[in-house]
Design a protein around this motif. Structure first.
Motif, mmCIF file in Angstrom:
data_model
loop_
_atom_site.group_PDB
_atom_site.id
_atom_site.type_symbol
_atom_site.label_atom_id
_atom_site.label_comp_id
_atom_site.label_asym_id
_atom_site.label_seq_id
_atom_site.Cartn_x
_atom_site.Cartn_y
_atom_site.Cartn_z
ATOM 1 N N SER A 187 38.526 41.658 32.542
ATOM 2 C CA SER A 187 39.780 41.042 32.969
ATOM 3 C C SER A 187 40.324 41.802 34.181
ATOM 4 O O SER A 187 39.842 42.882 34.534
ATOM 5 N N HIS A 191 46.687 39.796 32.299
ATOM 6 C CA HIS A 191 46.645 38.337 32.452
ATOM 7 C C HIS A 191 48.026 37.763 32.130
ATOM 8 O O HIS A 191 49.035 38.342 32.518
ATOM 9 N N THR A 229 46.080 36.690 36.723
ATOM 10 C CA THR A 229 45.006 36.393 35.781
ATOM 11 C C THR A 229 43.721 36.075 36.543
ATOM 12 O O THR A 229 43.734 35.319 37.509
ATOM 13 N N ARG A 230 42.622 36.647 36.103
ATOM 14 C CA ARG A 230 41.348 36.409 36.774
ATOM 15 C C ARG A 230 40.879 34.976 36.531
ATOM 16 O O ARG A 230 40.969 34.458 35.409
ATOM 17 N N ASN A 303 44.151 40.858 26.020
ATOM 18 C CA ASN A 303 42.700 40.758 26.215
ATOM 19 C C ASN A 303 42.011 42.128 26.187
ATOM 20 O O ASN A 303 40.792 42.199 26.035
ATOM 21 N N GLY A 307 38.453 39.366 29.616
ATOM 22 C CA GLY A 307 39.186 38.112 29.750
ATOM 23 C C GLY A 307 38.415 36.891 29.319
ATOM 24 O O GLY A 307 38.996 35.827 29.114
#
Length: 353
Positions: A187, A191, A229-230, A303, A307
């Motif tokens: 991640s 996130h 957030t990825r 997470n 993620g």
């Protein structure tokens, strides 16, 4: 009508139509940047259109998802940083689509505020457009609502809606079996889940948002926590198409590992994962220590550094690993799918010092 005594206008009631029009003009270039086959990246109609045939689909099944950013928005509002939460909004929707093996195609947003600031609005939509480009989907429409009395001053909320597609018969999960390997994709940080707890912990520390982040001193606390957030879409789709070895994918938002991995195991008995292998970003250790949060609570709220999880055929695990790394992902082998009578299922090992 304007000659009437005490005549009121919409602006007198707190809604500035001119500000809304000014914001629309400011966001046009960002929206145009999201053009892709199937959509022209223009706004102004009463509805957005998408051409599935132009996007290359023959017999598609549509997949839809919607989500928000949650109370992470409170940090953005209080810190005055508005250009990252739009990425979060897109990520929370498109990551839920790609785990089903589908390609996100288009996105719509809803932005509601008490007092419209065209600069803030343009920054937010600019982040949404950036997320759409990263996910490969077109921003084909949205709604901006100025609602004095519903929201206080500059407070705002965001909602996002994404639609994707996959050819019939290709949706995930499928084929999950004993012996499959469980891979974790790193991640980018917290996130967009668990921020009510994050904000409670920060409040206990007494740190202001502009203080250096204890776990990342080169950034302010707000900047570090607002890391977007990825978005996993492009590397994951590339790995699916290149290897044919991915049996299931699980996004790891609210509910963490315990709730989200079982959702994709089909009839498989369970997954045994060794969380000692995790090397979580320092933000998670800081949150655990400052809040006295137990490991089990961390794992069901955040997470904790992973993620997304991929369940892959053992004989294709190396190829999937290589394809994901080629797409820029950091990949960690977490465990495997275990037989029904195994006592190894679940999560073992410590995570936070």
């Amino acid at each position: 009508m304007s000659d009437r005594p005490n005549a009121l206008t919409y602006a007198d009631a707190g809604v500035d139509i001119d500000a809304g029009n000014a914001m629309v003009e400011r966001i046009r270039p960002a929206i145009r940047s999201t053009r892709r086959p199937g959509a022209d990246g223009e706004i102004g109609g009463f509805g957005g259109a998408f051409d599935l045939r132009a996007a290359g689909f023959a017999d598609p099944v549509l997949i839809a998802a919607n989500d928000g950013v949650g109370t992470k928005l409170k940090i953005a509002i209080e810190a005055g940083i508005h250009d990252t939460v739009g990425v979060d909004l897109v990520a929370m929707c498109v990551n839920d689509i790609v785990v089903q093996g589908a390609e996100p195609l288009f996105f719509l947003d809803y932005y509601a505020t008490g007092k419209l600031d065209p600069g803030h609005g343009a920054a937010i939509v600019g982040g949404i457009a950036r997320g759409c480009v990263e996910a490969g989907c077109a921003l084909i429409g949205g709604e901006t609502a100025e609602m004095p009395g519903m929201y206080s001053g500059g407070d705002y909320d965001l909602a996002g809606f994404a639609v994707g597609a996959a050819e019939r018969g290709t949706l995930l999960p499928q084929g999950v079996a004993e012996g499959d390997v469980v891979l974790g994709l790193a991640s980018s940080g917290v996130h967009s889940n668990g921020f009510s707890l994050v904000r409670r912990i920060v409040a206990q520390t007494g740190l202001p948002w502009n203080a250096p982040a204890p776990f990342s001193p080169e950034q302010t606390l707000a900047q570090a926590l607002l890391t977007p957030t990825r978005i996993y879409v492009k590397p994951v789709l590339a790995a699916i198409r290149a290897t044919g070895a991915i049996h299931a994918l699980a996004n790891i938002p609210g509910g963490g590992f315990p709730e989200n991995i079982p959702r994709v195991l089909q009839n498989a008995p369970g997954a045994a994962t060794d969380l000692v292998r995790l090397d979580p970003p320092q933000v998670f250790g800081w949150l655990a220590r400052q809040g006295g949060v137990a490991t089990a609570e961390m794992l069901r709220t955040f997470n904790c550094g992973v993620g997304m999880v991929a369940v892959v055929a053992r004989d294709g695990a190396d190829a999937v690993h290589a394809a994901l790394e080629a797409g820029g992902e950091t990949v960690l082998e977490l465990g495997e799918i275990v037989p029904r009578d195994s006592e190894a299922g679940g999560y073992c090992g410590g995570v936070f010092p």
